[in-house]
Structure formats: structure tokens, C-alpha cells
Design a protein around this motif. Sequence first.
Motif, short mmCIF file in Angstrom:
data_model
loop_
_atom_site.label_atom_id
_atom_site.label_comp_id
_atom_site.label_asym_id
_atom_site.label_seq_id
_atom_site.Cartn_x
_atom_site.Cartn_y
_atom_site.Cartn_z
N LYS A 74 0.84 -1.20 0.00
CA LYS A 74 0.00 0.00 0.00
C LYS A 74 0.87 1.25 0.00
O LYS A 74 1.81 1.37 0.78
N ALA A 75 0.57 2.17 -0.89
CA ALA A 75 1.36 3.40 -1.03
C ALA A 75 0.94 4.41 0.02
O ALA A 75 -0.23 4.79 0.12
N GLU A 76 1.92 4.84 0.80
CA GLU A 76 1.67 5.84 1.83
C GLU A 76 2.82 6.83 1.86
O GLU A 76 3.99 6.46 1.73
N GLY A 77 2.50 8.11 2.03
CA GLY A 77 3.53 9.14 2.09
C GLY A 77 4.16 9.40 0.72
O GLY A 77 3.59 9.08 -0.32
N LYS A 78 5.34 9.96 0.73
CA LYS A 78 6.06 10.28 -0.51
C LYS A 78 6.65 9.01 -1.09
O LYS A 78 7.38 8.27 -0.42
N ASN A 99 8.89 6.68 -3.60
CA ASN A 99 10.07 6.49 -4.46
C ASN A 99 10.02 5.05 -4.94
O ASN A 99 10.17 4.12 -4.14
N LEU A 100 9.78 4.85 -6.21
CA LEU A 100 9.59 3.49 -6.73
C LEU A 100 10.83 2.61 -6.57
O LEU A 100 10.72 1.38 -6.60
N LYS A 101 11.98 3.21 -6.37
CA LYS A 101 13.19 2.42 -6.14
C LYS A 101 13.12 1.67 -4.81
O LYS A 101 13.86 0.71 -4.59
N ASP A 102 12.21 2.12 -3.93
CA ASP A 102 12.03 1.45 -2.64
C ASP A 102 11.15 0.21 -2.75
O ASP A 102 11.00 -0.53 -1.78
N PHE A 103 10.55 -0.01 -3.92
CA PHE A 103 9.62 -1.12 -4.11
C PHE A 103 10.21 -2.14 -5.08
O PHE A 103 10.59 -1.80 -6.20
N SER A 104 10.25 -3.39 -4.64
CA SER A 104 10.79 -4.46 -5.48
C SER A 104 9.87 -4.74 -6.67
O SER A 104 8.64 -4.65 -6.55
N THR A 105 10.47 -5.07 -7.79
CA THR A 105 9.69 -5.50 -8.95
C THR A 105 9.66 -7.02 -9.06
O THR A 105 8.83 -7.58 -9.78
N SER A 106 10.57 -7.71 -8.35
CA SER A 106 10.74 -9.15 -8.53
C SER A 106 10.36 -10.00 -7.32
O SER A 106 10.45 -11.22 -7.37
N THR A 128 1.86 9.48 -5.08
CA THR A 128 2.04 10.25 -3.84
C THR A 128 0.87 11.20 -3.61
O THR A 128 0.36 11.32 -2.49
N LYS A 129 0.43 11.88 -4.66
CA LYS A 129 -0.62 12.90 -4.52
C LYS A 129 -2.02 12.30 -4.33
O LYS A 129 -2.89 12.95 -3.74
N THR A 130 -2.24 11.07 -4.81
CA THR A 130 -3.62 10.58 -4.88
C THR A 130 -3.89 9.28 -4.13
O THR A 130 -4.99 8.73 -4.25
N TRP A 180 -3.63 3.37 -3.37
CA TRP A 180 -2.79 2.77 -4.40
C TRP A 180 -2.04 1.58 -3.80
O TRP A 180 -1.57 1.65 -2.66
N TYR A 181 -1.89 0.53 -4.59
CA TYR A 181 -1.06 -0.61 -4.22
C TYR A 181 0.00 -0.79 -5.31
O TYR A 181 -0.33 -0.84 -6.50
#
Length: 287
Positions: free
Chosen positions: A8-12, A14-21, A227-229, A236-237
Motif C-alpha cells: 500500500k502506497a503511503e507518504g512520498k 520512491n519506486l526504487k524502494d519497491f521491489s519488482t521481482s 504520492t498525490k492521490t 494505491w497498491y
Amino acid sequence: MMNYEEYKAEGKINLKDFSTSYDGNINKEDGEKSLEILKPKLHLLQEKMYANGSQSLLIVLQAMDAAGKDSLIEHVFRGINPQGCQVKSFKTPSTLEYKHDFLWRHYLALPEKGKIGIFNRSHYESVLVCKVHPEYNLNEKTWKDVKDFDESFWEKRYESIENFEKNLAENGTTIIKIFLNVSKDEQKKRLLDRINEEDKNWKFEMGDLAERKIWPEYMTAYEEAITKTSKDFAPWYIIPADKKWFARLTALEIIVDTLEKMELKFPEVSEEEKAKLQNAKLELEKD
């Protein structure tokens, strides 16, 4: 079920903080079995929503090309009652659609109460592809120069989207927004598959190569939009999407859990109606 709250997306953001694999530390075979076990739950919950007719669910799917949006819809929703589910894929706006505000065509595609609606791409294109390519906004004819698309312009777009979604939430529509987070390397592999496998050639578009060259710009646009929405009423997930089976399973778990929290029930039948049903039963049995 897995703890999907970590996506779940919270706060600001940065997609680099989220794994793709990431694969949840489970293997593909077990993941696909779990997917099949969950599908009947989705079917039952959708039947309750359709029968009750008082609420709806909107699922927004956004991603870079070849992230697996189409196949996710196919695998997750296969087998459910088509009367209670509708899918809308948004392409480049038509001349008529450009004559209205950017949300107009999305209002027209919203699910009725009692239905699940899936937006394959969505109203977010106006702050994603249109932010990376601001010249596209000139097709609306309201603005004359790309210089008009300053920070204030985008802030108003985010605000419009937030108000749009808040209005839906306040009027019986639950919203789930899913970003399929695929890596650039995995996208390359899938695009090559579309070229190398003849039965996938039709999926390949030359424009995908041009968009890959501005990958960083797209990632920035996604980060800002999410971040904004990402709100409690429309979260957002960010789901790892390099492994399609895991993305499908995670999305299905989010959808099933969300529907369960809506406390859906089949309509209650009054005592008078129950008596009529018994009379109808007797009449049928005598026939």
C-alpha cells in the motif's frame, strides 16, 4: 492470505524502494494453486454484490507497457458472471472526448451499483502520459502553449482526480488502484517475446521503443501521481510485476479482502415472500 498491506502506497513514494521481482517467498506452483483457491471466493462475493445492488467496486490498473494488465484481468476474473463485471480499456481520446473535460469519458464508464468495474488504464493517463508528453494536452484546445502546463496546472489535475474519487467513494463505490511495478529489464524481455513469437506479433507497437527511452520521466510521473492521490478512500497498491503469477495472486488477494470488508450480503426475503415461495414450490411440484 499474504500481508498485502506492505504494497500500500503511503507518504512520498520512491519506486526504487519497491521491489519488482519479489515473490512472497513462495514458488510459482503454490502461487498458482492459491490463485485457483481464491477464485471461488471472488465469484461468490461478486454474486452477492450483483444480487444486493447497493454498492460497486472500481479497480484501476496502471502500468508501463507489457507489465501484464491484460493477462491479469484474464486470469483473475475468468469464470465470474460477466453480467456483474465490466472492463473498460482507455485509448487515445476521440474528437468527441476531447470536447469535454478530461474526466468526462471516465464518468461514462463507471460501474453501476452491483457491479465490478475495471479500468485498464484510466483517468490517470492525464497525469502520466500527458505529463511526460504535455503537448498532448493541447488537443483539448483550452490551452495554447505547453508553457501553460506548469506546476499549478498539475496540482489542479491531482485535485480534480482526488475530488472525483472522493465523490465516488461517498456514493457507494469502493476504489482499488493497482500499479503493476515491472522492471525495465523484464519489459525488454516481454517486448522481445512479442517480436520473436509470431502469435504475439500483433501486440508489439513501435511506439513502445520510444517510450522506453524516457523511462525515468515515466517513473517520476508515477511517483508524483501515486504520492498525490493515494488516499484511504482510494488507495494505491504497488505490486511487484516481474513474475506475472505473483502479481495476479497479490491483486486477487487485495480484491477479495476489499470485497469481504464491504460486508456484502444476499438480499433478505420477507416472511411474506417466503410464504409465496413455498406456494410456488408446491405449484411447481404438482406440475
